[in-house]
Structures are given as C-alpha cells and as structure tokens.
Design an enzyme around this catalytic site. Structure first.
Site, PDB file in Angstrom:
ATOM      1  N   SER A   1       5.890   4.849   4.351  1.00 28.04           N
ATOM      2  CA  SER A   1       4.819   4.443   4.869  1.00 28.04           C
ATOM      3  C   SER A   1       4.275   3.256   4.361  1.00 28.04           C
ATOM      4  O   SER A   1       3.346   2.487   4.676  1.00 28.04           O
ATOM      5  CB  SER A   1       3.725   5.089   5.059  1.00 28.04           C
ATOM      6  OG  SER A   1       3.260   5.810   3.819  1.00 28.04           O
ATOM      7  N   ASP A   2       4.890   2.945   3.131  1.00 25.04           N
ATOM      8  CA  ASP A   2       4.381   1.821   2.269  1.00 25.04           C
ATOM      9  C   ASP A   2       4.763   0.509   2.878  1.00 25.04           C
ATOM     10  O   ASP A   2       5.578   0.133   3.757  1.00 25.04           O
ATOM     11  CB  ASP A   2       5.353   1.587   1.082  1.00 25.04           C
ATOM     12  CG  ASP A   2       5.675   2.817   0.209  1.00 25.04           C
ATOM     13  OD1 ASP A   2       4.716   3.665   0.530  1.00 25.04           O
ATOM     14  OD2 ASP A   2       6.151   2.707  -1.109  1.00 25.04           O
ATOM     15  N   HIS A   3       3.641  -0.618   2.960  1.00 27.29           N
ATOM     16  CA  HIS A   3       3.432  -1.494   3.686  1.00 27.29           C
ATOM     17  C   HIS A   3       2.572  -2.654   2.972  1.00 27.29           C
ATOM     18  O   HIS A   3       1.644  -2.156   2.333  1.00 27.29           O
ATOM     19  CB  HIS A   3       2.932  -1.416   5.213  1.00 27.29           C
ATOM     20  CG  HIS A   3       1.625  -0.696   5.251  1.00 27.29           C
ATOM     21  ND1 HIS A   3       1.365   0.638   5.096  1.00 27.29           N
ATOM     22  CD2 HIS A   3       0.194  -1.195   5.395  1.00 27.29           C
ATOM     23  CE1 HIS A   3      -0.121   0.848   5.076  1.00 27.29           C
ATOM     24  NE2 HIS A   3      -0.617  -0.052   5.276  1.00 27.29           N
ATOM     25  N   GLU A   4       2.707  -3.842   3.638  1.00 29.37           N
ATOM     26  CA  GLU A   4       1.968  -4.950   3.025  1.00 29.37           C
ATOM     27  C   GLU A   4       0.695  -5.069   3.607  1.00 29.37           C
ATOM     28  O   GLU A   4       0.116  -4.405   4.613  1.00 29.37           O
ATOM     29  CB  GLU A   4       2.739  -6.371   3.220  1.00 29.37           C
ATOM     30  CG  GLU A   4       4.146  -6.395   2.693  1.00 29.37           C
ATOM     31  CD  GLU A   4       5.341  -5.462   3.353  1.00 29.37           C
ATOM     32  OE1 GLU A   4       5.024  -5.280   4.603  1.00 29.37           O
ATOM     33  OE2 GLU A   4       6.401  -5.532   3.009  1.00 29.37           O
TER      34      GLU A   4
ATOM     35  N   MET B   1       0.844  -1.054   0.031  1.00 27.95           N
ATOM     36  CA  MET B   1       0.053   0.065   0.021  1.00 27.95           C
ATOM     37  C   MET B   1       0.995   1.222  -0.071  1.00 27.95           C
ATOM     38  O   MET B   1       1.617   1.397   1.007  1.00 27.95           O
ATOM     39  CB  MET B   1      -0.904   0.080   0.999  1.00 27.95           C
ATOM     40  CG  MET B   1      -1.855  -1.220   1.326  1.00 27.95           C
ATOM     41  SD  MET B   1      -2.891  -1.463  -0.093  1.00 27.95           S
ATOM     42  CE  MET B   1      -3.975  -0.103   0.289  1.00 27.95           C
TER      43      MET B   1
END
Ligand code: BDR
Ligand code: CA
Length: 312
Positions: A238-241, A202
């Site tokens: 802040s990208d995260h699964e 995301m």
C-alpha cells in the site's frame, strides 16, 4: 498577522491528497488561507468543489472563500484520475454534505482581484492542473509577480511519469497551461513527482500514525482508501507517494528543502511526450524560470503532516 504568518491562496483539483494538503494549511499555526480556487482535474469540477467545501467544514474554516474555476483544460478534454482517487475523488467515503455553496465569483476573477488588490501579500500554492492560473495569466501576464511566491505540485524533474512514460498528472492533464505558467514572470518552485517518489512515500507505519491522529486522521485515511488499494494492485504494497501534502509542506516551511536548483523549464505538448517537464540547458544559456526541488527532508515533512492532522 505576525511576521511569520503566511497567507495562502490555494488552487486545487480537490481529490484525496489535495484535501490533506488543505488541512495542513488550515491547521498550521502560522498560516491563514485567503482563498481556495478549484479546478477540474482528479475528478470533474463539481466533485472537486464539494470536496474542498467538505474539507474546510471539517476543520471549521467555513469563512474561507471557495471559488469555482475551469471545468476543463485550456485546449483538451478533461481526463480525470478517478481510477486512483475514486469517482468522487474521496474513495467513496461517507462524508457529510457541505454546509454551504461555493462563492459566486469565478475563480479566475478571484485570482486576478486578490493579486491586484492585495499585491505581495499572499503565497500561491497550486495542487492541480494549471488551467485556472494560465487563464488568469492570459488576462494579466504579471499575475505571479503579485504573489510572494508560487509553489506548484507539478511535473517530474527526472522525466519519469505517473500517467505516461514521462509525465506527471497535473502537467499531463493541461500541458498548455503548465507551459504558460512556467514561462510567466514571478518566483516559482516546482515540487515534482520525482521528489515525491523519493521523499514522501507513506508506509504502513505512517498510516498507523495518521489514524492515531484522531478524527481528522480518520478522515485522511478514509478518503485515501482507493489510493492504497490502487498501490497494492500496482506494487503489492500500500506504500504510495503523497504529492500535494509535500508541496504544501514546502510552501509552509522552506527549511524542508534539502536540494534544489534553478532551471529554464519547458513543458512538452507533443502527443508522445505530452506533459514532460524538462530543463533547457542548450546554448546560449537561458535565464532560469523555476526553482526545482530535488530532495526534501522526509522526516520533517512527515512531522509537519502528523502535527496538522492532530490539530496541533
Ligand atoms: C498529482 O495528481 C493528482 O492525482 C494529485 O492530486 C496530485 O496533485 C500527482 O501527480
Ligand atoms: Ca491535486
């Protein structure tokens, strides 16, 4: 129910991404949720139950029974992911108290009864440690054959972990339970951390779309604040699964699967490799036990997610 209608039983350790996965099922036009069973995992059991009830309230699904399950793994003490999801599992977001209490029947008994009394009618989706499912399997080894299919957010097909070097959280928390479930008869699909790293990240623009989805999007954003902060600390962004929504998306729409194969999957219970999920390719060849997804349709997954959050 139409031919396309899917009926789900969802086993969840409701933290922030579980809550979003629940909304995806609740808001899907061709899905009914038969029951939610709760297990300890992301946070202690009581908080997981509260979060499941609040999420059902949010989307007007107070009629869906919520059953309380195991408060700890089969053989080990509970170790939570509160550092990632917040002490309450929902980033400390200001949430209303649930409108009701959970049902009185134990989650394990509910799983056994639903499977027995309504065989072949439901799909099982697991979003947490597999303690409830494994306990039910100890009572009824045929349990999973009484569901149409079991979709599991568990493991890491490439052996790259998010807790220790090799293990994904749900497999790591209760590896003995995961081993029992992998070995049980019944059709099973694993959506692991590897495919989440590859196809469910995301990014800022995705968060913007989540927020644009209205009040449910706002909820989905607020409860994941600590996950974003954790990611910034870890990676500078802040990208995260988005693991549990990915598993739910597949359970709701198999056409999102781009690549998968069938493997004889095992789970390590040794300390150094605790929770490693790995395929046994040794000879003589063993019968496959689990379908392992290795590539997902990322755009299709996100489209399904945004539609659910918009209440479409
Ligand atoms: C899994 O662990 C939990 O923190 C998430 O809810 C998801 O089920 C990812 O490893
Ligand atoms: Ca989960």
């Amino acid at each position: 129910m139409t031919d396309r209608t899917r009926s789900l039983v969802i086993d969840t350790d409701t933290g922030s991404d579980d809550a979003v996965a629940l909304i995806m099922a609740f808001n899907h036009p061709d899905c009914t949720v038969r029951a939610v069973t709760v297990v300890a995992g992301n946070v202690p059991l009581e908080s997981c139950v509260r979060n499941a009830l609040i999420t059902a309230d949010l989307v007007g699904q107070q009629q869906v029974p919520v059953f309380v399950g195991l408060h700890k793994p089969l053989l080990r003490p509970l170790e939570t992911a509160a550092g990632i999801h917040g002490d309450d599992g929902m980033s400390g977001a200001q949430l209303p108290d649930p409108s009701r209490q959970a049902d009185r029947q134990h989650a394990v008994q509910a799983l056994l009864d639903i499977a027995d009394q309504e065989p072949g009618q439901h799909i099982l989706v697991t979003l947490g440690p597999l303690s409830n499912i494994a306990t039910a399997l100890l009572i009824d080894p045929q349990l999973l054959t009484k569901f149409q299919h079991t979709y599991m957010m568990v493991g890491a097909a490439d052996g790259i972990g998010n807790v220790n070097a090799v293990a994904e959280f749900n497999a790591w928390v209760d590896p003995e339970a995961a081993a029992l479930v992998f070995a049980a008869p019944g059709a099973k699909t694993m959506i692991g951390w590897d495919v989440c790293r590859k196809n469910t990240v995301m990014r800022a623009e995705d968060e913007t779309r989540i927020l644009a989805a209205g009040p449910i999007g706002q909820f989905a954003s607020d409860i994941r604040r600590q996950v974003r902060e954790f990611s910034i600390e870890l990676n500078g962004a802040s990208d995260h699964e988005f693991p549990d929504p990915a598993a739910m998306a597949v359970a709701l729409d198999e056409s999102l699967i781009v690549e998968s194969d069938y493997r004889h999957m095992l789970v390590s219970t040794d300390e150094q490799t605790r929770g490693l999920t790995f395929a046994d390719y040794g000879l003589p060849a063993k019968a496959p036990t689990v379908r392992v997804i290795t590539t997902l349709d990322e755009a299709g997954f996100k489209a399904q997610l945004f539609a659910a959050l918009s209440g479409l």
